[in-house]
Design a protein around this motif. Structure first.
Motif, PDB file in Angstrom:
ATOM      1  N   CYS A 138      -7.005  16.228  12.579  1.00 26.32           N
ATOM      2  CA  CYS A 138      -8.145  15.704  13.048  1.00 26.32           C
ATOM      3  C   CYS A 138      -8.128  15.778  14.608  1.00 26.32           C
ATOM      4  O   CYS A 138      -7.067  16.156  15.087  1.00 26.32           O
ATOM      5  N   ASP A 139      -9.062  15.374  15.217  1.00 27.43           N
ATOM      6  CA  ASP A 139      -9.011  15.518  16.632  1.00 27.43           C
ATOM      7  C   ASP A 139      -8.220  14.405  17.305  1.00 27.43           C
ATOM      8  O   ASP A 139      -7.890  13.237  16.665  1.00 27.43           O
ATOM      9  N   LYS A 140      -7.880  14.252  18.552  1.00 23.73           N
ATOM     10  CA  LYS A 140      -7.162  13.291  19.344  1.00 23.73           C
ATOM     11  C   LYS A 140      -7.752  12.019  19.388  1.00 23.73           C
ATOM     12  O   LYS A 140      -6.992  11.012  19.285  1.00 23.73           O
ATOM     13  N   PHE A 141      -9.026  11.881  19.746  1.00 24.94           N
ATOM     14  CA  PHE A 141      -9.634  10.671  19.651  1.00 24.94           C
ATOM     15  C   PHE A 141      -9.691   9.809  18.407  1.00 24.94           C
ATOM     16  O   PHE A 141      -9.435   8.661  18.405  1.00 24.94           O
ATOM     17  N   LEU A 142      -9.708  10.548  17.417  1.00 21.83           N
ATOM     18  CA  LEU A 142      -9.803   9.728  15.988  1.00 21.83           C
ATOM     19  C   LEU A 142      -8.527   9.399  15.843  1.00 21.83           C
ATOM     20  O   LEU A 142      -7.945   8.374  15.244  1.00 21.83           O
ATOM     21  N   LEU A 143      -7.206  10.289  16.049  1.00 18.31           N
ATOM     22  CA  LEU A 143      -5.915   9.952  15.910  1.00 18.31           C
ATOM     23  C   LEU A 143      -5.526   8.789  16.799  1.00 18.31           C
ATOM     24  O   LEU A 143      -5.107   7.596  16.169  1.00 18.31           O
ATOM     25  N   ASP A 144      -5.961   8.666  17.921  1.00 21.73           N
ATOM     26  CA  ASP A 144      -5.336   7.638  18.946  1.00 21.73           C
ATOM     27  C   ASP A 144      -6.012   6.530  18.563  1.00 21.73           C
ATOM     28  O   ASP A 144      -5.429   5.350  18.491  1.00 21.73           O
ATOM     29  N   ASN A 145      -7.346   6.335  18.176  1.00 16.96           N
ATOM     30  CA  ASN A 145      -8.077   5.043  17.968  1.00 16.96           C
ATOM     31  C   ASN A 145      -7.561   4.492  16.585  1.00 16.96           C
ATOM     32  O   ASN A 145      -7.401   3.368  16.565  1.00 16.96           O
ATOM     33  N   SER A 146      -7.085   5.372  15.588  1.00 18.68           N
ATOM     34  CA  SER A 146      -6.730   5.063  14.255  1.00 18.68           C
ATOM     35  C   SER A 146      -5.142   4.518  14.498  1.00 18.68           C
ATOM     36  O   SER A 146      -4.987   3.481  13.758  1.00 18.68           O
ATOM     37  N   LEU A 147      -4.416   5.150  15.174  1.00 17.86           N
ATOM     38  CA  LEU A 147      -2.968   4.584  15.407  1.00 17.86           C
ATOM     39  C   LEU A 147      -3.003   3.085  16.071  1.00 17.86           C
ATOM     40  O   LEU A 147      -2.153   2.296  15.440  1.00 17.86           O
ATOM     41  N   GLY A 148      -3.808   2.940  17.033  1.00 18.48           N
ATOM     42  CA  GLY A 148      -3.922   1.537  17.572  1.00 18.48           C
ATOM     43  C   GLY A 148      -4.618   0.403  16.350  1.00 18.48           C
ATOM     44  O   GLY A 148      -3.728  -0.593  16.421  1.00 18.48           O
ATOM     45  N   LEU A 149      -5.279   0.863  15.528  1.00 16.62           N
ATOM     46  CA  LEU A 149      -5.750  -0.134  14.605  1.00 16.62           C
ATOM     47  C   LEU A 149      -4.950  -0.126  13.376  1.00 16.62           C
ATOM     48  O   LEU A 149      -4.697  -1.378  12.982  1.00 16.62           O
ATOM     49  N   ILE A 150      -4.082   0.769  12.983  1.00 23.92           N
ATOM     50  CA  ILE A 150      -3.027   0.676  12.115  1.00 23.92           C
ATOM     51  C   ILE A 150      -1.918  -0.219  12.538  1.00 23.92           C
ATOM     52  O   ILE A 150      -1.295  -1.137  11.840  1.00 23.92           O
ATOM     53  N   LYS A 151      -1.487  -0.065  13.903  1.00 25.44           N
ATOM     54  CA  LYS A 151      -0.440  -0.986  14.404  1.00 25.44           C
ATOM     55  C   LYS A 151      -0.730  -2.264  14.459  1.00 25.44           C
ATOM     56  O   LYS A 151       0.092  -3.265  14.339  1.00 25.44           O
ATOM     57  N   ASP A 152      -2.122  -2.692  14.452  1.00 28.54           N
ATOM     58  CA  ASP A 152      -2.380  -3.952  14.171  1.00 28.54           C
ATOM     59  C   ASP A 152      -2.462  -4.869  13.062  1.00 28.54           C
ATOM     60  O   ASP A 152      -2.654  -6.003  12.699  1.00 28.54           O
ATOM     61  N   LEU A 153      -2.212  -4.026  11.996  1.00 25.77           N
ATOM     62  CA  LEU A 153      -2.306  -4.343  10.625  1.00 25.77           C
ATOM     63  C   LEU A 153      -1.173  -5.132  10.325  1.00 25.77           C
ATOM     64  O   LEU A 153      -0.113  -5.091  11.029  1.00 25.77           O
ATOM     65  N   GLU A 154      -1.239  -5.871   9.289  1.00 25.41           N
ATOM     66  CA  GLU A 154       0.205  -6.791   8.698  1.00 25.41           C
ATOM     67  C   GLU A 154       0.726  -5.724   7.794  1.00 25.41           C
ATOM     68  O   GLU A 154       0.251  -5.569   6.876  1.00 25.41           O
ATOM     69  N   PHE A 155       1.973  -5.703   7.950  1.00 25.40           N
ATOM     70  CA  PHE A 155       3.002  -4.802   7.062  1.00 25.40           C
ATOM     71  C   PHE A 155       3.773  -6.023   6.272  1.00 25.40           C
ATOM     72  O   PHE A 155       4.436  -6.812   6.861  1.00 25.40           O
ATOM     73  N   LYS A 156       4.093  -5.361   5.010  1.00 24.32           N
ATOM     74  CA  LYS A 156       5.077  -6.220   4.379  1.00 24.32           C
ATOM     75  C   LYS A 156       6.122  -5.282   3.634  1.00 24.32           C
ATOM     76  O   LYS A 156       5.780  -3.819   3.417  1.00 24.32           O
ATOM     77  N   SER A 157       7.176  -5.898   3.121  1.00 20.95           N
ATOM     78  CA  SER A 157       8.091  -4.625   2.525  1.00 20.95           C
ATOM     79  C   SER A 157       7.936  -4.878   0.818  1.00 20.95           C
ATOM     80  O   SER A 157       8.024  -5.927   0.361  1.00 20.95           O
ATOM     81  N   PHE A 158       7.663  -3.833   0.239  1.00 21.56           N
ATOM     82  CA  PHE A 158       7.502  -3.657  -1.182  1.00 21.56           C
ATOM     83  C   PHE A 158       8.559  -2.657  -1.704  1.00 21.56           C
ATOM     84  O   PHE A 158       8.383  -2.501  -2.707  1.00 21.56           O
ATOM     85  N   ASN A 159       9.504  -2.276  -0.944  1.00 15.23           N
ATOM     86  CA  ASN A 159      10.388  -1.213  -1.375  1.00 15.23           C
ATOM     87  C   ASN A 159      11.784  -1.375  -1.213  1.00 15.23           C
ATOM     88  O   ASN A 159      12.667  -0.760  -0.935  1.00 15.23           O
ATOM     89  N   GLY A 160      12.101  -2.768  -1.010  1.00 17.90           N
ATOM     90  CA  GLY A 160      13.494  -3.214  -1.415  1.00 17.90           C
ATOM     91  C   GLY A 160      14.258  -2.789  -0.119  1.00 17.90           C
ATOM     92  O   GLY A 160      13.817  -2.692   1.025  1.00 17.90           O
ATOM     93  N   GLU A 161      15.582  -2.166  -0.527  1.00 15.66           N
ATOM     94  CA  GLU A 161      16.443  -1.597   0.492  1.00 15.66           C
ATOM     95  C   GLU A 161      15.956  -0.396   1.262  1.00 15.66           C
ATOM     96  O   GLU A 161      16.407  -0.251   2.299  1.00 15.66           O
TER      97      GLU A 161
END
Length: 199
Positions: A20-43
Motif C-alpha cells: 500500500c502507499d505510505k499515506f495509508l500505512l502511516d494513517n493506519s498505524l496511528g489508528l491501530i496504536k490507539d486501540l485496546e490490546f489484550k492478551s489471548f495467547n498466554g505465555e
C-alpha cells in the motif's frame, strides 16, 4: 479497483504480495496504536484486538484489503461471487520481549492475510509437505528447528495473502521495534459453487 501484486511460491504454495502507499500505512498505524490490546495467547505474549473490520476509522484500509482480495479472486476465477473479509484483528509484540505467535492456522477461512505495519519479527510458514524435508539426505540424520520453514516479512505496508490452511507462526520479537501487524480472514459469499450441468 484492481491492485498490482507479485506471486510468491512458498514450498511452492502460491501466495500473493501487495504493497500500500505510505499515506495509508502511516494513517493506519496511528489508528491501530490507539486501540485496546489484550492478551489471548498466554505465555507467547502477543497482544491482540478484535473485529477491527467494523471500525469506521479503518474503512480506507479495510477497503484496500478487500480490493486486494477481489483482485486475487478474479484472477483465479474462484467459484463464488466474492471472497469477503469477515474477520480482522491487530497484533502487537513489544520490542525485545521475545513475544511470538505459536504455530497455527485459520479455520473457516479460504484466504488469510497478514499486513505489516512496522518492521519486526518475521512470519514463519511451515512446509505443508513435511515429508519433502524429512526424506532429504542429512549427514547427521538430525532435523533442526529451521528445517521445512520459510521466514517472511513484507516490510511496512506489505500484505501477504495465503491459503488459510497453511500453518504459520511469528518469530520471537527480539528487535528494537514494537511489531504491529493486522491479520484477516475471508469467506466465500453470494452464489457459491456455480457449476453443475447448467454451467
Amino acid at each position: 479497483m484492481r491492485k498490482e501484486y507479485q506471486k510468491l511460491h512458498f514450498f511452492p504454495v502460491e501466495c500473493y504480495e501487495f504493497h500500500c502507499d505510505k499515506f495509508l500505512l502511516d494513517n493506519s498505524l496511528g489508528l491501530i496504536k490507539d486501540l485496546e490490546f489484550k492478551s489471548f495467547n498466554g505465555e507467547a505474549g502477543v497482544m491482540t484486538t478484535s473485529d477491527i473490520q467494523k471500525k469506521e476509522s479503518l474503512s480506507p484500509l479495510m477497503s484496500w484489503f478487500q480490493e486486494c482480495v477481489d483482485t486475487v479472486h478474479f484472477d483465479n476465477g474462484l467459484n463464488c461471487d466474492r471472497l469477503l473479509i469477515n474477520k480482522a484483528w491487530a497484533n502487537r509484540s513489544l520490542a525485545k520481549t521475545g513475544h511470538r505467535h505459536d504455530a497455527h492456522r485459520h479455520p473457516m477461512s479460504y484466504y488469510s492475510g497478514i499486513f505489516y505495519l512496522t518492521q519486526g519479527a518475521p512470519t514463519v510458514f511451515l512446509d505443508p509437505l513435511w515429508q519433502r524435508d524429512w526424506s532429504s539426505f542429512y549427514i547427521d540424520g538430525v532435523a533442526t528447528e529451521n528445517n521445512g520453514v520459510l521466514f517472511y516479512h513484507g516490510g511496512p505496508g506489505g500484505l501477504i495473502l495465503f491459503p488459510s490452511w497453511m500453518v504459520h507462526a511469528s518469530a520471537e520479537n527480539i528487535d528494537d521495534v514494537d511489531r504491529y501487524s493486522i491479520a484477516f480472514n475471508t469467506f466465500p459469499t453470494g452464489d457459491v459453487n456455480l457449476g453443475g450441468w447448467g454451467m
